[in-house]
Design an enzyme around this catalytic site. Structure first.
Site, PDB file in Angstrom:
ATOM      1  N   THR A 185       1.630  -2.362   4.791  1.00  0.00           N
ATOM      2  CA  THR A 185       1.689  -1.746   3.464  1.00  0.00           C
ATOM      3  C   THR A 185       0.397  -1.017   3.141  1.00  0.00           C
ATOM      4  O   THR A 185       0.412   0.068   2.558  1.00  0.00           O
ATOM      5  CB  THR A 185       1.993  -2.809   2.388  1.00  0.00           C
ATOM      6  OG1 THR A 185       3.256  -3.410   2.698  1.00  0.00           O
ATOM      7  CG2 THR A 185       2.048  -2.204   0.999  1.00  0.00           C
ATOM      8  N   CYS A 186      -0.721  -1.584   3.557  1.00  0.00           N
ATOM      9  CA  CYS A 186      -2.022  -0.968   3.279  1.00  0.00           C
ATOM     10  C   CYS A 186      -2.135   0.398   3.942  1.00  0.00           C
ATOM     11  O   CYS A 186      -2.618   1.365   3.331  1.00  0.00           O
ATOM     12  CB  CYS A 186      -3.151  -1.880   3.762  1.00  0.00           C
ATOM     13  SG  CYS A 186      -3.073  -3.541   3.074  1.00  0.00           S
TER      14      CYS A 186
END
Length: 160
Positions: free
Chosen positions: A48-49
């Protein structure tokens, strides 16, 4: 205790990757006389980062600056070499300041540490975003476990 609106950013020394090698940068210097958006991620190169969180702030950098933000900074509990490699991988130049909190000192001082040692990941940041003006927090949002709504760039734009 988790940092909240009205609190002063704690004084901590972080590391930043530079062409000359890692260099120290203090939160005092980073936040002095500026409006800063600081977002924390659980780790560099994590799904997600890398796919959403960091790219969202890069994409929205001009809009954030137009709303008065002087500096956009990303912090992770990684070392400066990892943060530098992640910045290179993501094509980051100067849109986002990439900060390494290798010993989780800032994460702990903010009350936003996340203990993932049981999963083999050690201490990390919770996923969060905060806005500070001259070192005083004016907005803070922390994601629920597994969430990605309140800390994304668009959510920050909505509160500025």
């Amino acid at each position: 205790m988790t940092i909240k609106v009205g609190d002063k950013i704690p004084s901590v020394t972080l590391m930043q990757a530079t062409a000359e090698g890692p260099r120290e940068i203090t939160t005092d210097a980073l936040f002095a006389d500026k409006t800063v958006v600081l977002f924390g991620v659980p780790g560099a190169f994590t799904p997600t980062c890398s796919a959403k969180h960091l790219p969202g702030f890069v994409t929205q950098a001009a809009a954030l600056h137009a709303k008065g933000v002087d500096t956009i900074a990303c912090v992770a509990v990684n070392d400066a070499f990892v943060m530098g490699a992640w910045a290179k991988d993501q094509g980051i130049s100067d849109e986002v300041v990439m900060l390494a909190d290798g010993s989780a000192k800032l994460a702990t001082a903010l009350g936003l540490e996340l203990d993932l040692t049981a999963r083999g990941l050690g201490m990390r940041n919770q996923r969060f975003v905060l806005v500070a003006k001259e070192g005083v927090v004016t907005h803070v949002a922390v994601e629920a476990a597994g969430g990605f709504e309140v800390s994304k760039a668009e959510a920050v734009l909505a509160v500025l």
